[in-house]
Structures are given as structure tokens and as C-alpha cells.
Design a protein around this motif. Structure first.
Motif, PDB file in Angstrom:
ATOM      1  N   PHE A 101     -17.515   7.914   1.835  1.00  0.00           N
ATOM      2  CA  PHE A 101     -16.456   6.916   2.018  1.00  0.00           C
ATOM      3  C   PHE A 101     -16.529   5.846   0.931  1.00  0.00           C
ATOM      4  O   PHE A 101     -15.507   5.489   0.333  1.00  0.00           O
ATOM      5  N   MET A 102     -17.731   5.332   0.653  1.00  0.00           N
ATOM      6  CA  MET A 102     -17.884   4.281  -0.338  1.00  0.00           C
ATOM      7  C   MET A 102     -17.520   4.786  -1.737  1.00  0.00           C
ATOM      8  O   MET A 102     -16.929   4.059  -2.540  1.00  0.00           O
ATOM      9  N   ASP A 103     -17.851   6.031  -2.040  1.00  0.00           N
ATOM     10  CA  ASP A 103     -17.484   6.609  -3.341  1.00  0.00           C
ATOM     11  C   ASP A 103     -15.969   6.695  -3.471  1.00  0.00           C
ATOM     12  O   ASP A 103     -15.401   6.366  -4.531  1.00  0.00           O
ATOM     13  N   ALA A 104     -15.299   7.129  -2.408  1.00  0.00           N
ATOM     14  CA  ALA A 104     -13.838   7.238  -2.433  1.00  0.00           C
ATOM     15  C   ALA A 104     -13.194   5.858  -2.567  1.00  0.00           C
ATOM     16  O   ALA A 104     -12.198   5.684  -3.277  1.00  0.00           O
ATOM     17  N   LEU A 105     -13.777   4.872  -1.882  1.00  0.00           N
ATOM     18  CA  LEU A 105     -13.244   3.513  -1.946  1.00  0.00           C
ATOM     19  C   LEU A 105     -13.407   2.934  -3.356  1.00  0.00           C
ATOM     20  O   LEU A 105     -12.506   2.247  -3.866  1.00  0.00           O
TER      21      LEU A 105
ATOM     22  N   ARG B 215     -12.407   4.817   6.792  1.00  0.00           N
ATOM     23  CA  ARG B 215     -13.754   5.260   7.145  1.00  0.00           C
ATOM     24  C   ARG B 215     -13.745   6.476   8.052  1.00  0.00           C
ATOM     25  O   ARG B 215     -14.559   7.398   7.888  1.00  0.00           O
ATOM     26  N   GLU B 216     -12.794   6.543   8.995  1.00  0.00           N
ATOM     27  CA  GLU B 216     -12.789   7.615   9.987  1.00  0.00           C
ATOM     28  C   GLU B 216     -12.477   8.982   9.381  1.00  0.00           C
ATOM     29  O   GLU B 216     -12.691  10.019  10.021  1.00  0.00           O
ATOM     30  N   ALA B 217     -12.006   8.990   8.132  1.00  0.00           N
ATOM     31  CA  ALA B 217     -11.663  10.265   7.491  1.00  0.00           C
ATOM     32  C   ALA B 217     -12.857  10.900   6.789  1.00  0.00           C
ATOM     33  O   ALA B 217     -12.729  11.990   6.216  1.00  0.00           O
ATOM     34  N   PHE B 218     -14.017  10.258   6.828  1.00  0.00           N
ATOM     35  CA  PHE B 218     -15.188  10.748   6.096  1.00  0.00           C
ATOM     36  C   PHE B 218     -16.351  11.011   7.046  1.00  0.00           C
ATOM     37  O   PHE B 218     -16.534  10.309   8.051  1.00  0.00           O
ATOM     38  N   ASP B 219     -17.145  12.004   6.658  1.00  0.00           N
ATOM     39  CA  ASP B 219     -18.284  12.388   7.498  1.00  0.00           C
ATOM     40  C   ASP B 219     -19.477  11.466   7.332  1.00  0.00           C
ATOM     41  O   ASP B 219     -20.298  11.334   8.238  1.00  0.00           O
TER      42      ASP B 219
ATOM     43  N   GLU C 245       0.837  -1.202   0.000  1.00  0.00           N
ATOM     44  CA  GLU C 245       0.000   0.000   0.000  1.00  0.00           C
ATOM     45  C   GLU C 245       0.873   1.253   0.000  1.00  0.00           C
ATOM     46  O   GLU C 245       0.561   2.240  -0.684  1.00  0.00           O
ATOM     47  N   ASP C 246       1.972   1.217   0.736  1.00  0.00           N
ATOM     48  CA  ASP C 246       2.876   2.364   0.772  1.00  0.00           C
ATOM     49  C   ASP C 246       3.467   2.626  -0.607  1.00  0.00           C
ATOM     50  O   ASP C 246       3.588   3.782  -1.043  1.00  0.00           O
ATOM     51  N   GLU C 247       3.848   1.560  -1.294  1.00  0.00           N
ATOM     52  CA  GLU C 247       4.415   1.719  -2.638  1.00  0.00           C
ATOM     53  C   GLU C 247       3.362   2.233  -3.620  1.00  0.00           C
ATOM     54  O   GLU C 247       3.646   3.083  -4.475  1.00  0.00           O
ATOM     55  N   LEU C 248       2.145   1.724  -3.492  1.00  0.00           N
ATOM     56  CA  LEU C 248       1.059   2.161  -4.366  1.00  0.00           C
ATOM     57  C   LEU C 248       0.680   3.615  -4.127  1.00  0.00           C
ATOM     58  O   LEU C 248       0.212   4.299  -5.047  1.00  0.00           O
ATOM     59  N   ALA C 249       0.893   4.081  -2.905  1.00  0.00           N
ATOM     60  CA  ALA C 249       0.487   5.443  -2.537  1.00  0.00           C
ATOM     61  C   ALA C 249       1.170   6.498  -3.389  1.00  0.00           C
ATOM     62  O   ALA C 249       0.636   7.595  -3.590  1.00  0.00           O
ATOM     63  N   GLU C 250       2.341   6.179  -3.908  1.00  0.00           N
ATOM     64  CA  GLU C 250       3.049   7.139  -4.755  1.00  0.00           C
ATOM     65  C   GLU C 250       2.273   7.442  -6.030  1.00  0.00           C
ATOM     66  O   GLU C 250       2.404   8.524  -6.604  1.00  0.00           O
ATOM     67  N   ASP C 251       1.468   6.475  -6.476  1.00  0.00           N
ATOM     68  CA  ASP C 251       0.709   6.654  -7.720  1.00  0.00           C
ATOM     69  C   ASP C 251      -0.766   6.934  -7.500  1.00  0.00           C
ATOM     70  O   ASP C 251      -1.362   7.763  -8.207  1.00  0.00           O
ATOM     71  N   ILE C 252      -1.393   6.243  -6.539  1.00  0.00           N
ATOM     72  CA  ILE C 252      -2.851   6.368  -6.390  1.00  0.00           C
ATOM     73  C   ILE C 252      -3.270   6.788  -4.981  1.00  0.00           C
ATOM     74  O   ILE C 252      -4.464   6.822  -4.677  1.00  0.00           O
ATOM     75  N   GLY C 253      -2.311   7.097  -4.131  1.00  0.00           N
ATOM     76  CA  GLY C 253      -2.643   7.507  -2.772  1.00  0.00           C
ATOM     77  C   GLY C 253      -2.913   6.321  -1.858  1.00  0.00           C
ATOM     78  O   GLY C 253      -2.915   5.170  -2.286  1.00  0.00           O
ATOM     79  N   LYS C 254      -3.157   6.617  -0.599  1.00  0.00           N
ATOM     80  CA  LYS C 254      -3.480   5.591   0.389  1.00  0.00           C
ATOM     81  C   LYS C 254      -4.934   5.163   0.252  1.00  0.00           C
ATOM     82  O   LYS C 254      -5.773   5.924  -0.248  1.00  0.00           O
ATOM     83  N   GLN C 255      -5.228   3.954   0.718  1.00  0.00           N
ATOM     84  CA  GLN C 255      -6.620   3.513   0.737  1.00  0.00           C
ATOM     85  C   GLN C 255      -7.447   4.435   1.636  1.00  0.00           C
ATOM     86  O   GLN C 255      -6.999   4.808   2.720  1.00  0.00           O
TER      87      GLN C 255
END
Length: 447
Positions: free
Chosen positions: A293-297, A284-288, A271-281
Motif C-alpha cells: 500500500f505504501m509503495d503504491a501511495l 488501504r483496503e485494496a492491498f494485502d 480526485e475524479d478529474e485526476l483519475a483520468e491521468d493518474i488513476g484514483k488514490q
């Protein structure tokens, strides 16, 4: 309780002897482009039973070849479990018919073998393996092995959306101590709920809610994966060489695979390596709210499936398990077990030393339940895979015209009064031989 390793010692496959080419035969007749099937569903052909074949003959032929190859006699078998969702009797189990067939070819009988029939849609084959595993681990087997047979004719009504995913065949597996093929893990994970996505209420052809069935499949698989990690520990993509999934059609496995990869890379170095291209997964706690959250996922998943990390993992771990399914269609209870064989066969053909490698096996049955467990490849696996003759069977299938397909579909439709001549000549196999005085099915062996 025995601590001896238990698993699948041997396996055999018997496919229906007829072939329907989806691109060349089915698509033109339906007015569709071939790509609808070859690319959309991931299917190129389906297997069908000839008029003298059914779930008993296919299961008995697979079991006969397995027992004959392994030098087994009825006294070596302590239980025969048949998994099917194509049963034709609500009382007498298919296992009794298959035992009767086998007794025509071996000395002795199966009178002291426990026989049963398992039903939970396509997951029943794996449940039957679980039953055999528990029976042996509980030391109730008296040194005998278990014969597990998954056999189905997966027919849909004509013009049903599922018609192109049809298939027919059987997988016979010998469950025993110190297995030659794979050892089964003690740990299992389950995802199960009361769902109405696919059912057959007193009817031959299924009623299917296709879109819901896909969603239920993915949801239960995810639940099973999470549940497995509670007992088996966190899963990392590098832990497993192959991921055989239940394969109603390869396109559904593509959907399941990216969700599985997203889950097992979460919080890892990948996931850390992928984050350079597509960001972190997304977390849930980051969304209101849940919808955001489901749209972002969903957006993350769409990007994930195009990354080199994912595509390399898919090509190495998932795609080899789909080779046979592309040529035979859906075998219901046998589907995930065909996927296992397909993957191991691919490794064998590549000359890979797979001893000690792990398989992450995902089984599923509508209604609905998923199971995740792990299998470890054993020292003599290559001998078992090399003994298979599935390529020869596929090559020798009779290629149906569309009109012949319509005839054979009618021949296997319980509501049709159809008389169709066989398309192939039986040779060294069990065949359906008419009806008995109480309406039972009769079988004989053709030399």
C-alpha cells in the motif's frame, strides 16, 4: 466568554542586518554548486544579526515599530509573550528584557502586563498566539491587547548540514478583538508525539537528525490535518487562498504541500478529474499488506506532483508564502508567521481583494508537535500589509564575504571568545550594550 472576533490586528518584522548570499558566497567556499541551495533547499540568502543584535534587540525593534505605528502605550498591553528557542537564561524570560527596552521609548510601564516565554521549538510562536486568543476569549484581558513576539537566531555549528538554512529575525504580532489583519478560528487540529529529531540539551547549537526530522514534520502535519477535520469539517483545496506552513527551508514545504494536497483531494471532484491521468488514490483496503500500500501511495504521489492540477494549486496557494523565506532562511518560531506575511504581501502586490479569504496555517515544532488552524482575512488587511518595510530591510542588509561570515558566526558563538567590530551602524533601534553586575544583558536605544 466573549463572542467578539479575535485575531492578529497588526504585525511587524525585523530581520537581522547582515546577509549571506548562499549561491555567490557560501556555495563556492563550501565547494558546492549554487543549485544545491537555490533549487534543492529553495534558499538564496540568509539573514544574520550584527554584533550589537540578538533575540532581544530584534524582538524589541519589531515590537517598538508595531506599537509606535498603532499609537499604543504600555497600558494598552495586558500580556507580552515571547516565543524563542534561542533563550540565553533558564530563569529570566526574554519578555522582561523586551519590556525593559520598550519602556525606554514609551511613557508608563508594563508592570501590570503578564509576561512569559514559550518553548516548543518552532511551534511556540503559534502556541503563544493560542494563549493570547484564549486569554481574550475568556474575557480576562480587561480590554487590553496581547503582544506576541517570535524571535530567534537560528545558528548551526560550522560544517553542520543545517548550516545553509540559518537565519535570524523577529516577528511581533498584536492579538486583539476585532482584528485588522486576520481572525483566528476557534477550531484547531494537533499532531504530537515524543520525538528526537532536533534538540539542544544544554547547548547552543542543535543536534539534528535531518532525515528523521523531515519524516517527523510530515507525519505530525498529517496528524494535525486529520485532527482539524474532526472539528472543522472536511477540507477542500478551493476553501483556502493561501497555505502558510512552517518553513525551515522551502524544499521541506514542497514535500509537505504535495502530501497535504493528496489528503485534501481524496474523495473530491478533483480526485475524479485526476483519475483520468493518474488513476484514483490507493486505498488501504485494496492491498494485502502495508508495504504494498505504501509503495503504491508513493508512486501515486510522485505522479500527482507533476499534474497540472497540483502545480497550479501549488503556484497559487503555497509558492507566494515562500518569497521572504528564500531571502532570510529559517527563523524557527517566526518561520510560519513570516510565511503568512509573505503570502499576504504577494496578494497585495498583485492587487487582489483578499477580504474574506481563508488561510490554512500549518505550524510545526520539533520534538514534536504540529498545529493546523484557519485564519480569515479581514477588511483592513491591506493597510497592515502596506505598512510593512520588509523590502527596505532586506535591501539594506550588509552583504558578507565568507571570511566576514566566519567572524560573525564566531561572534555569536557562546563558546568563542571573539571580538568583532560591527558591520553596520545602528540607527533608531535597540542595541546590546554589555553586561550588568549579575551577568545580565543590558540594552539601550540608539537615536
Amino acid at each position: 466568554m466573549t463572542d467578539t472576533p479575535v485575531g492578529i490586528d497588526a504585525i511587524e518584522i525585523h530581520t537581522g542586518k547582515l546577509k549571506l548570499d548562499l549561491a555567490e558566497t557560501f556555495a563556492p567556499a563550501m565547494g558546492d554548486s549554487p543549485e544545491k541551495y537555490t533549487k534543492g533547499l529553495g534558499l538564496h540568502a540568509s539573514s544574520f544579526p550584527d554584533t550589537y543584535e540578538d533575540i532581544v534587540t530584534m524582538g524589541a525593534n519589531a515590537a517598538h515599530r508595531l506599537m509606535d505605528r498603532k499609537g499604543l502605550e504600555p497600558d494598552d498591553i495586558g500580556r507580552i509573550d515571547v516565543a524563542t528557542e534561542s533563550a540565553f537564561d533558564h530563569s529570566k524570560p526574554v519578555s522582561t528584557y523586551i519590556a525593559g527596552c520598550l519602556e525606554q521609548r514609551f511613557e508608563g510601564n508594563f508592570h501590570h502586563a503578564n509576561k512569559g516565554e514559550r518553548k516548543f521549538a518552532c511551534v511556540a510562536g503559534t502556541q503563544s498566539i493560542d494563549d493570547a486568543y484564549n486569554w481574550i476569549r475568556a474575557d480576562r484581558h480587561r480590554g487590553r491587547a496581547a503582544l506576541v513576539i517570535a524571535t530567534d537566531t537560528a545558528l548551526y555549528a560550522r560544517d553542520d548540514p543545517g548550516e545553509s538554512t540559518q537565519g535570524a529575525g523577529a516577528v511581533a504580532m498584536l492579538i486583539d478583538e476585532d482584528p485588522n489583519l486576520v481572525e483566528l478560528s476557534t477550531e484547531q487540529g494537533y499532531g504530537s508525539a515524543d520525538e528526537t529529531d532536533f534538540l539542544k540539551p544544554q547547548q547552543q547549537f542543535p543536534s539534528v537528525d535531518g532525515k528523521r526530522s523531515v519524516k517527523v514534520y510530515l507525519a505530525r502535519m498529517r496528524e494535525a490535518l486529520v485532527d482539524y477535520e474532526r472539528v472543522g469539517g472536511t477540507i477542500h483545496p478551493d476553501d483556502f487562498r493561501l497555505g502558510p506552513f512552517h518553513t525551515p527551508f522551502p524544499g521541506m514545504v514542497r514535500k509537505a504541500a504535495v502530501l497535504a494536497y493528496r489528503h485534501i483531494t481524496r474523495g473530491t471532484d478533483i480526485e475524479d478529474e485526476l483519475a483520468e491521468d493518474i488513476g484514483k488514490q490507493p486505498r488501504r483496503e485494496a492491498f494485502d499488506d502495508e508495504e504494498a500500500f505504501m509503495d503504491a501511495l508513493a508512486d501515486y504521489t510522485d505522479e500527482l506532483k507533476e499534474t497540472d492540477h497540483y502545480l497550479e494549486w501549488y503556484d497559487r496557494t503555497i509558492d507566494p508564502t515562500l518569497d521572504i523565506a528564500r531571502q532570510v532562511g529559517n527563523w524557527y518560531t517566526g518561520s510560519v508567521h513570516v510565511a503568512r506575511v509573505s503570502g499576504l504581501k504577494s496578494l497585495a502586490e498583485a492587487g487582489e481583494d483578499a477580504v474574506g479569504q481563508n488561510l490554512l496555517v500549518g505550524s510545526y515544532g520539533s520534538g514534536a508537535q504540529a498545529e493546523i488552524h484557519v485564519e480569515t482575512v479581514q477588511e483592513n488587511w491591506l493597510d497592515e500589509i502596506d505598512a510593512l518595510n520588509i523590502d527596505e530591510q532586506l535591501e539594506n542588509r550588509y552583504d558578507l564575504t565568507f571570511e566576514e561570515y566566519e567572524d560573525v558566526h564566531d561572534a555569536h558563538n557562546y563558546d568563542e571568545d571573539s571580538s568583532v567590530e560591527e558591520f553596520t551602524a545602528p540607527d533608531g533601534e535597540f542595541v546590546f550594550d554589555g553586561w550588568g553586575r549579575m551577568g545580565e544583558r543590558k540594552y539601550r536605544y540608539v537615536e
